[in-house]
Design a protein around this motif. Structure first.
Motif, mmCIF file in Angstrom:
data_model
loop_
_atom_site.group_PDB
_atom_site.id
_atom_site.type_symbol
_atom_site.label_atom_id
_atom_site.label_comp_id
_atom_site.label_asym_id
_atom_site.label_seq_id
_atom_site.Cartn_x
_atom_site.Cartn_y
_atom_site.Cartn_z
ATOM 1 N N TYR A 109 0.802 -1.217 0.000
ATOM 2 C CA TYR A 109 0.000 0.000 0.000
ATOM 3 C C TYR A 109 0.840 1.276 0.000
ATOM 4 C CZ TYR A 109 -4.072 -2.917 0.582
ATOM 5 O OH TYR A 109 -5.051 -3.854 0.371
ATOM 6 N N GLY A 110 2.101 1.167 -0.434
ATOM 7 C CA GLY A 110 2.912 2.375 -0.605
ATOM 8 C C GLY A 110 3.508 2.922 0.664
ATOM 9 N N GLY A 111 3.591 2.112 1.721
ATOM 10 C CA GLY A 111 4.144 2.591 2.989
ATOM 11 C C GLY A 111 5.642 2.431 3.117
ATOM 12 N N GLY A 112 6.320 2.045 2.027
ATOM 13 C CA GLY A 112 7.777 1.963 2.044
ATOM 14 C C GLY A 112 8.309 0.804 2.874
ATOM 15 N N ASP A 113 9.577 0.955 3.289
ATOM 16 C CA ASP A 113 10.255 -0.122 4.028
ATOM 17 C C ASP A 113 9.580 -0.421 5.362
ATOM 18 O OD1 ASP A 113 12.092 -0.489 2.040
ATOM 19 O OD2 ASP A 113 13.597 0.851 2.917
ATOM 20 N N LYS A 114 9.015 0.607 5.987
ATOM 21 C CA LYS A 114 8.356 0.397 7.277
ATOM 22 C C LYS A 114 7.185 -0.581 7.127
ATOM 23 C CE LYS A 114 6.277 2.942 11.142
ATOM 24 N NZ LYS A 114 4.979 2.266 11.215
ATOM 25 N N GLU A 115 6.362 -0.351 6.098
ATOM 26 C CA GLU A 115 5.238 -1.257 5.850
ATOM 27 C C GLU A 115 5.730 -2.670 5.538
ATOM 28 O OE1 GLU A 115 1.944 -2.083 2.382
ATOM 29 O OE2 GLU A 115 2.402 0.016 2.841
ATOM 30 N N ARG A 116 6.761 -2.759 4.691
ATOM 31 C CA ARG A 116 7.270 -4.085 4.326
ATOM 32 C C ARG A 116 7.781 -4.841 5.546
ATOM 33 N NH1 ARG A 116 9.656 -0.936 0.175
ATOM 34 N NH2 ARG A 116 8.485 -1.074 -1.773
ATOM 35 N N ARG A 117 8.496 -4.154 6.418
ATOM 36 C CA ARG A 117 9.034 -4.808 7.620
ATOM 37 C C ARG A 117 7.919 -5.267 8.544
ATOM 38 N NH1 ARG A 117 12.706 -0.482 7.597
ATOM 39 N NH2 ARG A 117 11.470 0.529 9.240
ATOM 40 N N GLU A 118 6.935 -4.390 8.769
ATOM 41 C CA GLU A 118 5.850 -4.715 9.702
ATOM 42 C C GLU A 118 5.021 -5.902 9.219
ATOM 43 O OE1 GLU A 118 5.124 -0.188 11.480
ATOM 44 O OE2 GLU A 118 3.831 -0.988 9.901
ATOM 45 N N LEU A 119 4.645 -5.880 7.944
ATOM 46 C CA LEU A 119 3.802 -6.953 7.427
ATOM 47 C C LEU A 119 4.593 -8.249 7.246
ATOM 48 C CD1 LEU A 119 1.526 -5.067 4.862
ATOM 49 C CD2 LEU A 119 1.200 -5.443 7.315
ATOM 50 N N ALA A 120 5.885 -8.133 6.926
ATOM 51 C CA ALA A 120 6.716 -9.331 6.803
ATOM 52 C C ALA A 120 6.835 -10.038 8.154
ATOM 53 C CB ALA A 120 8.093 -8.966 6.270
ATOM 54 N N ALA A 121 6.924 -9.252 9.230
ATOM 55 C CA ALA A 121 7.018 -9.846 10.571
ATOM 56 C C ALA A 121 5.752 -10.629 10.905
ATOM 57 C CB ALA A 121 7.245 -8.741 11.603
ATOM 58 N N ILE A 122 4.601 -10.133 10.476
ATOM 59 C CA ILE A 122 3.341 -10.842 10.724
ATOM 60 C C ILE A 122 3.285 -12.114 9.887
ATOM 61 C CG2 ILE A 122 0.827 -10.691 10.550
ATOM 62 C CD1 ILE A 122 1.109 -7.665 11.004
ATOM 63 N N ARG A 123 3.745 -12.030 8.628
ATOM 64 C CA ARG A 123 3.695 -13.202 7.754
ATOM 65 C C ARG A 123 4.510 -14.369 8.300
ATOM 66 N NH1 ARG A 123 4.813 -9.272 3.603
ATOM 67 N NH2 ARG A 123 2.846 -8.569 2.706
ATOM 68 N N ARG A 124 5.564 -14.059 9.034
ATOM 69 C CA ARG A 124 6.429 -15.124 9.553
ATOM 70 C C ARG A 124 5.729 -16.005 10.579
ATOM 71 N NH1 ARG A 124 10.649 -11.247 8.724
ATOM 72 N NH2 ARG A 124 10.431 -10.386 10.825
ATOM 73 N N LEU A 141 2.897 -19.818 4.498
ATOM 74 C CA LEU A 141 2.406 -18.690 3.702
ATOM 75 C C LEU A 141 3.460 -18.266 2.683
ATOM 76 C CD1 LEU A 141 0.113 -16.665 3.302
ATOM 77 C CD2 LEU A 141 1.222 -15.183 4.961
ATOM 78 N N HIS A 142 3.146 -18.412 1.395
ATOM 79 C CA HIS A 142 4.120 -18.038 0.369
ATOM 80 C C HIS A 142 3.993 -16.556 0.038
ATOM 81 C CE1 HIS A 142 0.447 -18.903 -1.918
ATOM 82 N NE2 HIS A 142 0.902 -18.036 -2.799
ATOM 83 N N ILE A 143 5.052 -15.980 -0.480
ATOM 84 C CA ILE A 143 5.087 -14.550 -0.800
ATOM 85 C C ILE A 143 4.453 -14.323 -2.169
ATOM 86 C CG2 ILE A 143 6.582 -12.557 -1.209
ATOM 87 C CD1 ILE A 143 8.608 -13.839 0.689
ATOM 88 N N ASN A 144 3.485 -13.413 -2.223
ATOM 89 C CA ASN A 144 2.789 -13.116 -3.471
ATOM 90 C C ASN A 144 3.376 -11.877 -4.139
ATOM 91 O OD1 ASN A 144 0.765 -15.191 -3.206
ATOM 92 N ND2 ASN A 144 -0.174 -13.949 -1.606
ATOM 93 N N ASN A 145 3.131 -11.739 -5.417
ATOM 94 C CA ASN A 145 3.510 -10.544 -6.155
ATOM 95 C C ASN A 145 2.444 -9.470 -5.904
ATOM 96 O OD1 ASN A 145 3.561 -8.555 -8.242
ATOM 97 N ND2 ASN A 145 4.820 -9.910 -9.477
ATOM 98 N N PRO A 146 2.809 -8.370 -5.213
ATOM 99 C CA PRO A 146 1.791 -7.358 -4.847
ATOM 100 C C PRO A 146 1.040 -6.799 -6.048
ATOM 101 C CG PRO A 146 3.836 -6.963 -3.663
ATOM 102 C CD PRO A 146 4.135 -8.019 -4.689
#
Length: 584
Positions: free
Chosen positions: A298-313, A318-323
């Protein structure tokens, strides 16, 4: 010979320059790689950063021409504009009604139930996912001619809710209402003076009648008591009409919330009605876990990627999808701002009251700010009830979800932001009880429109939103019979009053001929709106006004739950479905 002597010195000079050329080329490659690393993610250009986008909508100045500014050329009006439909009701809804009575060929439970067969069920997931398990458990017991033990609710998974069946649903009503269809008991009888431990097993997803008879019945013959574990989506979507109607009787009549939940839920509805005659209920589904699971960006940059990646773990499978692919395929929930713009384009003005059923919203108040700017009359159960009133429910996710379910069910318009369990079961229920409008965003088409909205006018944006949303508004016959999940489209249980519809159409044609005769020589009519401007009156393609629907059915206290896309019936995998967990 002279030619060769001239050529060789040139060749030697070229060989001496070659290492220099290679060194310069490598340096440039390293520089480009470094700059690429510093450059924003490709997806960042698709949407402005999440936090920045939340400042893009501001209230305009005073006066009748007030707008909400989303961009220099994209001005959002405060009102809903002209519409060719009544935004608070579905076209032709009065000609359809729920019909789930058993046929004369469906024998009474007493005539078919075998005294030595007991079926126990352990459900899985959140409230609405478990609800489908309960509905299907009754049908499975009927297929097996077995006595059903009141289903066990899931107390160990993601939600960690210690509630049992009797804390959520009126168990005595459940047993008595279905007494002619299936014999139901609260617990297994003792065997030899000791508690009876049933044989445990699982069935494949979408198991049909033959599947139950081939897989479960032999075990019942031998052990007499069977418990089916992880019982969610374990019954086929295609069954005989009588079994489908039994599903509807369970879902829309037998499953009634307990009195404390009903009382609090009805009080929340009453308080919304005190504020406005009509209101929208929005199942926002913009929680961090939902976004993490979706794989969307959703365009939140590295902060968004880090936060959501931590939840995915949290989920190893859960496989990584192409946004970008997820967005193109319509699998990403709309942002709160996008939901608000869609609703305004569909004809809902800033005076409309909205009840939001949601957990923790990703981005908090910053994410909600544009939606609140578009619809300032913004409520949730936490804002219209006190902490003391909610205290008996607040420690139990299923009971809190039940309160939201009740308000969403009673709303004039229900808007879902993902097609998960709660959304599907409410869509089916609202079809069964009068086709009340249920808006599901056509995200696959809307995403490009939102992406390029700054390059269009509001009028064009509105026209395209309304065009894209045809078939996504919960109107009669919007989905063909048999298509989709049965809990979302219970077509077997919806009947049409063809005689009344034909009579209304005849009256409509007579009225049309009369108006045509009266206005035969008239020129185009102009209307003068309240603000003094003139505009040509466009043809009204809406249906004629018929009598308003009868006030809500007497048994409005009957409530229920779910569905999703599932595995192949032949699959025997026990891997939990993450989407089912998160879409509740």
């Amino acid at each position: 010979m002279s030619f060769q002597r001239r050529r060789y010195p040139y060749y030697h000079r070229l060989r001496r320059l070659l290492p220099l050329v290679i060194a310069v080329s490598l340096s440039l490659l390293v520089l480009f790689a470094f700059l690429s690393f510093l450059a924003p993610h490709p997806g960042d250009s698709d949407r402005l950063p999440l936090r920045l986008r939340h400042t893009s909508i501001n209230i305009g100045g005073g006066g009748a021409s007030d707008t909400i500014k989303s961009a220099a050329a994209f001005r959002v009006p405060r009102d809903g504009g002209r519409s060719d439909r009544d935004v608070w009701r579905s076209r032709n809804a009065e000609f359809f009604y729920g019909c789930s009575n058993a046929s004369t060929k469906f024998p009474n439970a007493k005539a078919v139930t075998k005294n030595d067969r007991y079926l126990a069920i352990a459900t899985s997931g959140g409230l609405n996912q478990q609800r489908t398990g309960i509905v299907d458990a009754v049908v499975a017991a009927r297929i097996l001619n077995a006595t059903l033990v009141v289903p066990k609710l899931d107390q160990k998974s993601y939600w960690k809710d210690a509630s049992d069946f009797s804390h959520i649903f009126d168990v005595d009503w459940f047993i008595s209402f279905l007494s002619e269809d299936v014999r139901i008991i609260k617990q297994l009888p003792q065997k030899g003076g000791r508690p009876w431990s049933p044989s445990r097993m699982r069935v494949p997803r979408k198991c049909n009648e033959r599947c139950y008879i081939n897989r479960v019945l032999p075990v019942l013959h031998k052990r007499h008591a069977v418990q089916l574990n992880k019982f969610d989506y374990r019954l086929s979507n295609k069954l005989s009409d009588d079994l489908q109607k039994l599903r509807c009787r369970v879902n829309y009549h037998a499953l009634k919330f307990t009195d404390p939940i009903l009382k609090m839920g009805n009080e929340l509805v009453r308080r919304m009605r005190l504020r406005s005659k009509h209101f929208i209920a929005l199942h926002l589904r913009f929680e961090p876990d939902m976004l993490a699971f979706s794989g969307c960006y959703y365009g939140g940059g590295d902060k968004e990627r880090r936060e959501l990646a931590a939840i995915r773990r949290r989920w190893k499978t859960l496989h990584i999808n192409n946004p970008e692919k997820q967005r193109r395929q319509g699998r990403c929930p709309l942002t709160p701002e996008e939901v608000g713009l869609m609703l305004r384009a569909l004809g809902y003005g800033s005076d409309v009251h909205i009840y939001v059923a949601s957990g923790e919203v990703y981005g908090g108040e910053e994410s909600l700010a544009p939606l609140k700017a578009l619809f300032p009359h913004f409520y949730s159960k936490d804002t219209i009830a006190t902490k003391e009133e909610l205290e008996p429910f607040s420690s139990y996710s299923s009971r809190m979800a039940a309160l939201d379910f009740l308000v969403c069910d009673e709303s004039d318009v229900f808007v879902t932001n993902n097609n998960g369990n709660m959304a599907k079961i409410l869509a089916g229920r609202r079809r069964y009880f009068g086709h009340k409008p249920t808006v599901r965003p056509n995200a696959k088409k809307l995403y490009r429109l939102f992406l390029n909205k700054e390059n269009t006018t509001w009028e064009e944006f509105t026209s395209r939103v309304r065009s894209f949303q045809r078939g996504f508004m919960g109107e009669p016959k919007e989905v063909r019979a048999g298509r989709g999940e049965f809990h979302e489209n219970p077509s077997t249980c919806i009947c049409e009053d063809a005689e009344a519809k034909a009579k209304a159409q005849i009256e409509s044609r007579k009225l049309g001929k009369k108006n045509k005769s009266t206005n035969k020589d008239a020129t185009a009519v102009t209307v003068v709106p309240n603000d003094g401007q003139t505009e040509e009156d466009e043809p009204d393609w809406s249906e004629p006004d018929y009598e308003e629907e009868q006030s809500d059915l007497q048994d409005r206290g009957l409530y229920n739950g779910t569905s999703l896309d599932y595995d192949d019936p032949s699959s025997t995998s026990d891997e939990p479905e993450l989407e089912e967990m998160l879409s509740d």
